[in-house]
Design an enzyme around this catalytic site. Structure first.
Site, PDB file in Angstrom:
ATOM      1  N   LYS A 296       6.496  -3.787  -4.469  1.00 39.51           N
ATOM      2  CA  LYS A 296       8.062  -3.743  -4.400  1.00 39.51           C
ATOM      3  C   LYS A 296       8.510  -3.837  -3.016  1.00 39.51           C
ATOM      4  CE  LYS A 296      11.785  -2.324  -5.790  1.00 39.51           C
ATOM      5  NZ  LYS A 296      12.438  -3.406  -6.654  1.00 39.51           N
TER       6      LYS A 296
ATOM      7  N   LYS B 286      13.335 -13.822 -12.181  1.00 40.21           N
ATOM      8  CA  LYS B 286      13.247 -12.744 -12.890  1.00 40.21           C
ATOM      9  C   LYS B 286      12.040 -13.017 -14.150  1.00 40.21           C
ATOM     10  CE  LYS B 286      14.058 -10.366 -11.136  1.00 40.21           C
ATOM     11  NZ  LYS B 286      15.183 -10.128 -10.017  1.00 40.21           N
TER      12      LYS B 286
ATOM     13  N   CYS C 142       0.641  -1.199   0.021  1.00 39.74           N
ATOM     14  CA  CYS C 142      -0.222  -0.004  -0.085  1.00 39.74           C
ATOM     15  C   CYS C 142       1.038   1.313   0.169  1.00 39.74           C
ATOM     16  CB  CYS C 142      -0.926   0.009   1.180  1.00 39.74           C
ATOM     17  SG  CYS C 142      -1.795  -1.657   1.343  1.00 39.74           S
TER      18      CYS C 142
ATOM     19  N   GLU D 177      18.106 -17.029  -9.609  1.00 36.82           N
ATOM     20  CA  GLU D 177      17.549 -15.511  -9.783  1.00 36.82           C
ATOM     21  C   GLU D 177      16.907 -15.568 -11.543  1.00 36.82           C
ATOM     22  OE1 GLU D 177      16.905 -13.204  -8.324  1.00 36.82           O
ATOM     23  OE2 GLU D 177      17.132 -11.483  -9.605  1.00 36.82           O
TER      24      GLU D 177
ATOM     25  N   HIS E  64      18.218 -36.012 -10.719  1.00 38.21           N
ATOM     26  CA  HIS E  64      17.365 -36.597  -9.759  1.00 38.21           C
ATOM     27  C   HIS E  64      15.944 -36.135  -9.677  1.00 38.21           C
ATOM     28  CE1 HIS E  64      21.061 -37.793  -7.745  1.00 38.21           C
ATOM     29  NE2 HIS E  64      21.698 -36.664  -8.150  1.00 38.21           N
TER      30      HIS E  64
ATOM     31  N   ARG F 286       5.061   0.469  -5.974  1.00 34.94           N
ATOM     32  CA  ARG F 286       4.857  -0.312  -4.676  1.00 34.94           C
ATOM     33  C   ARG F 286       3.992  -1.507  -5.190  1.00 34.94           C
ATOM     34  NH1 ARG F 286       6.735   2.094  -0.229  1.00 34.94           N
ATOM     35  NH2 ARG F 286       5.215   1.117   1.240  1.00 34.94           N
TER      36      ARG F 286
ATOM     37  N   TRP G 259      -2.957  -2.648  -1.844  1.00 34.85           N
ATOM     38  CA  TRP G 259      -2.627  -3.979  -2.032  1.00 34.85           C
ATOM     39  C   TRP G 259      -3.376  -4.809  -1.247  1.00 34.85           C
ATOM     40  CZ3 TRP G 259       0.366  -8.365  -0.047  1.00 34.85           C
ATOM     41  CH2 TRP G 259       0.709  -8.938  -1.132  1.00 34.85           C
TER      42      TRP G 259
ATOM     43  N   ASN H 268      -1.464   1.046   5.930  1.00 31.19           N
ATOM     44  CA  ASN H 268      -0.502   0.333   5.148  1.00 31.19           C
ATOM     45  C   ASN H 268      -0.058  -0.650   6.111  1.00 31.19           C
ATOM     46  OD1 ASN H 268       1.380  -1.115   3.904  1.00 31.19           O
ATOM     47  ND2 ASN H 268       2.961   0.383   3.790  1.00 31.19           N
ATOM     48  N   GLY H 269      -0.210  -2.027   5.947  1.00 31.82           N
ATOM     49  CA  GLY H 269       0.149  -3.122   6.920  1.00 31.82           C
ATOM     50  C   GLY H 269      -1.093  -3.962   7.127  1.00 31.82           C
TER      51      GLY H 269
ATOM     52  N   GLU I 256       8.381 -13.714 -12.597  1.00 31.27           N
ATOM     53  CA  GLU I 256       7.769 -12.343 -11.837  1.00 31.27           C
ATOM     54  C   GLU I 256       7.211 -11.508 -12.819  1.00 31.27           C
ATOM     55  OE1 GLU I 256       9.861 -10.000  -8.725  1.00 31.27           O
ATOM     56  OE2 GLU I 256      11.670 -10.209  -9.861  1.00 31.27           O
TER      57      GLU I 256
HETATM   58  C1  AGP Z   1      12.734  -9.335  -6.783  1.00 36.73           C
HETATM   59  O1  AGP Z   1      12.934  -9.274  -8.125  1.00 36.73           O
HETATM   60  C2  AGP Z   1      11.458  -9.515  -6.031  1.00 36.73           C
HETATM   61  N1  AGP Z   1      10.708  -8.514  -6.604  1.00 36.73           N
HETATM   62  C3  AGP Z   1      11.496  -9.818  -4.491  1.00 36.73           C
HETATM   63  O2  AGP Z   1      11.907 -11.074  -4.497  1.00 36.73           O
HETATM   64  C4  AGP Z   1      12.563  -9.038  -3.618  1.00 36.73           C
HETATM   65  O3  AGP Z   1      13.802  -9.238  -3.881  1.00 36.73           O
HETATM   66  C5  AGP Z   1      12.162  -9.526  -2.260  1.00 36.73           C
HETATM   67  O4  AGP Z   1      10.805  -9.209  -1.949  1.00 36.73           O
HETATM   68  C6  AGP Z   1      13.034  -8.806  -1.224  1.00 36.73           C
HETATM   69  O5  AGP Z   1      12.962  -7.304  -1.414  1.00 36.73           O
HETATM   70  P1  AGP Z   1      13.883  -6.487  -0.538  1.00 36.73           P
HETATM   71  O6  AGP Z   1      15.139  -6.747  -0.899  1.00 36.73           O
HETATM   72  O7  AGP Z   1      13.499  -5.187  -0.372  1.00 36.73           O
HETATM   73  O8  AGP Z   1      14.141  -7.083   0.881  1.00 36.73           O
END
Ligand code: AGP
Length: 602
Positions: free
Chosen positions: A597, A479, A2, A475, A498, A27, A75, A101-102, A482
């Site tokens: 974010k 990427k 949020c 990673e 395996h 965000r 959110w 927010n939260g 997501e």
């Molecule tokens: C990365 O592309 C993501 N959107 C997500 O995994 C992110 O890295 C994770 O939420 C951790 O966030 P931070 O680095 O702000 O703690």
């Protein structure tokens, strides 16, 4: 997560609030709303979906002017992303309006109590209880009622209150989720993050945990949750709005990918220094523990290989959300490294608090100055990557890697685990790595875009890597999934036989990270196994290795570099590959569905 914006001053508040919301779009959100105080009456306008829907709704309404207002992008946590559940939320008489927010963890019991007392709820949200609680406690003193309400709430949140009875102030409180106050001239602001207010002021007050306060047009006050006045610390933001703009790139993600050479260059040139206290803590430590989430966790995994190799100190890496529930062996001789771009990730903060309670020294690697994580750490190393707006983390990842390499080298110096000549050789590699990164972006972008064009219709992907590039595979898969929504799995290549090998056929795309390394031949065996099963192979290999072309036409070359440092370079083509596939599929790259974010709820 949020986004909150609040304004009081001499301007028409609506454009200020909407601009603020737009700057917080990164965000992640699914509905939006504003509340404006006009002639003693609170007018609330809210809608499902994007801010442009809110714009359209507001355009249909009569134009008015209000110098005070609150706004929110939601959110969804409690209740679907509907207009009814969008913020702001009000009490029964529309005297008190809140944005939040939260998560309010005890909202259900509070709501039942309030309903029994006759309060009428119209949404499914946890937030609405806050407005009704203020209504319940209001006996002519807003601050008192607000603090009573806030003290009833449990969980992790930031909250802003506007009252029809008080056109001269907004109240706020923070318990866990980020909130800043912006200091203007004859006007003041509240926001979840700096970009929301940066076009108006670069002076901010970071509201601390368990702190509340009030903004008026010419005054900001802070107090604790009992109402006792607390000092203000105004800080100056050193980056400008330009850094938070796309600067001609179609997406923030692409811009941020291209910023990596410069971020790496500056970080390596500046280096990092251990002070006496940290040196002492590290000398004393039996092991180093790393906690992080998502991309930062993958950086932590690379960090384990790097620190163990350089400093010969055992390193454990945990996903933050798992760490605290597995009864980790942590005591006053432990050093815990928490890695986070935002510094507000609830799971990482919870893991840090757990370790701190057990006596560990906390080192954070973080991008956001003044964030919760940095305030709760004993030692902070900033990644200085500038604001990362795209939800998919790119430059923060390679910056985290750089800091981990520098950390490993410093630790090696203390432990005398590497010859001095090797340390200076490695430092030189790090100082030069930005030139390789620049070459990849310059020479490979076109090629990667073409390869992506031939692969964007695959239904699923496997990413394989070994040793230091096993985390690179994880990673790369993260990427891709997501931002393109294509199912993608990362695996240690040696694990393929395996289980995952069962997935390989001509419909499966497999990205193999195979730079020059001591286990290169093993990687080639894996590639041959995929080839034999007709998997569609994309290879990331070292420049000059033309031999590898016999396994696939789809090879992306990265410059030659010592194996230990290859994850930094491998990250770039993987990011670009995900980016171009998502672009070809027409995805919302900077704000992928369901993602936020900074994840400020556990
Ligand atoms: C990365 O592309 C993501 N959107 C997500 O995994 C992110 O890295 C994770 O939420 C951790 O966030 P931070 O680095 O702000 O703690």
């Amino acid at each position: 997560m949020c986004g909150i914006v609040g304004y009081i001053g001499k301007k028409d508040s609506l454009p200020v609030l909407l601009e603020g919301l737009r700057r917080l779009e990164y965000r992640g959100y699914d509905s939006a709303g504003v509340a404006l105080l006009e002639n003693g009456v609170i007018r609330v306008v809210k809608t499902q979906g994007k801010i442009k829907n809110l714009d359209a709704l507001l355009a249909k309404e009569k134009k008015t002017c209000s110098n005070i207002g609150i706004a929110h992008t939601r959110w969804a946590t409690h209740g679907a992303p509907t207009k009814l559940n969008a913020h702001p939320h009000s009490d029964c008489r529309n005297n008190f309006s809140v944005v939040h927010n939260g998560i309010i963890e005890n909202f259900s019991s509070l709501k039942n109590e309030l309903i029994k007392e006759g309060h009428k709820f119209i949404s499914e949200t946890d937030t609405e209880v806050a407005a009704h609680l203020v209504e319940k406690y209001y006996k002519g003193n807003l601050k008192e009622a607000f603090l009573k309400a806030v003290n009833k709430l449990e969980g992790s949140f930031a909250i802003v209150l506007m009252s029809s009875k008080y056109p001269d102030r907004l109240l706020f409180a923070r318990l866990g989720s980020p909130l800043i106050a912006g200091v203007g001239k004859g006007e003041n602001f509240l926001a979840s993050d700096v970009p929301a207010i940066l076009s108006h002021t670069n002076k901010v007050i970071y509201v601390k945990d368990c702190q509340a306060g009030e903004i008026r047009k010419d005054k900001i006050s802070l107090f604790n949750l009992k109402g006792k006045t607390q000092p203000l610390k105004v800080e100056k933001i050193l980056w400008d709005l330009e850094s938070a703009q796309k600067s001609g790139y179609p997406h923030f993600m692409l811009k941020e990918i291209h910023e990596q050479p410069s971020v790496l260059k500056h970080l390596a040139a500046a280096g990092i220094k251990f002070d006496k206290k940290l040196t002492g803590a590290l000398k004393n430590a039996r092991q180093v523990s790393i906690v992080a989430c998502g991309t930062a966790y993958h950086a932590g995994m690379v960090g384990k290989y790097v620190i163990e190799e350089m400093a010969r100190v055992p390193v454990s890496v945990d996903v933050s959300s798992e760490f605290r529930y597995r009864s980790p062996i942590i005591d006053s001789r432990s050093v815990l490294i928490a890695i986070s771009q935002s510094g507000e990730t609830a799971d990482t903060l919870a893991a840090v608090r757990e370790a701190k309670n057990k006596g560990a020294k906390i080192v954070s690697i973080c991008n956001v100055v003044g964030s919760s994580l940095t305030r709760e750490s004993d030692f902070v190393f900033y990644t200085h990557a500038g604001p990362e707006i795209g939800v998919a983390s790119t430059k923060a990842y390679t910056a985290q890697l750089m800091v981990l390499y520098l950390f490993g080298l410093n630790l090696a110096r203390i432990k005398k685990s590497l010859p001095v000549a090797t340390i200076s050789k490695y430092n030189k590699i790090l100082r030069n790595i930005h030139t390789h990164a620049r070459l990849i972006l310059k020479n490979c972008s076109r090629r990667i875009c073409d390869v992506a064009g031939r692969h964007h219709n695959f239904g699923s992907f496997l990413f394989l890597g070994r040793n230091l590039n096993y985390p690179s595979a994880l990673e790369g898969a993260l990427k891709l999934k997501e931002i393109s929504y294509i199912p993608a799995e990362g695996y240690a290549a040696g694990e393929m036989k395996h289980g995952p090998i069962a997935l390989i056929d001509e419909y499966r795309a497999v990205v193999c990270i195979a730079p020059e390394s001591k286990i290169y031949e093993k990687m080639i065996s894996n590639i041959q196994e995929i080839e034999a099963r007709k998997g569609k192979i994309v290879i990331i290999a070292t420049q000059g290795n033309n031999d590898i072309k016999k396994y696939s036409k789809e090879v992306i070359f990265i410059p030659k570099i010592a194996e230990l440092f290859s994850p930094i370079l491998a990250a770039l083509p993987l990011q670009l590959f995900a980016y171009y596939i998502a672009a070809k599929r027409g995805c919302d790259i900077d704000q992928p569905r369901n993602l936020a974010k900074s994840v400020t709820v556990e």
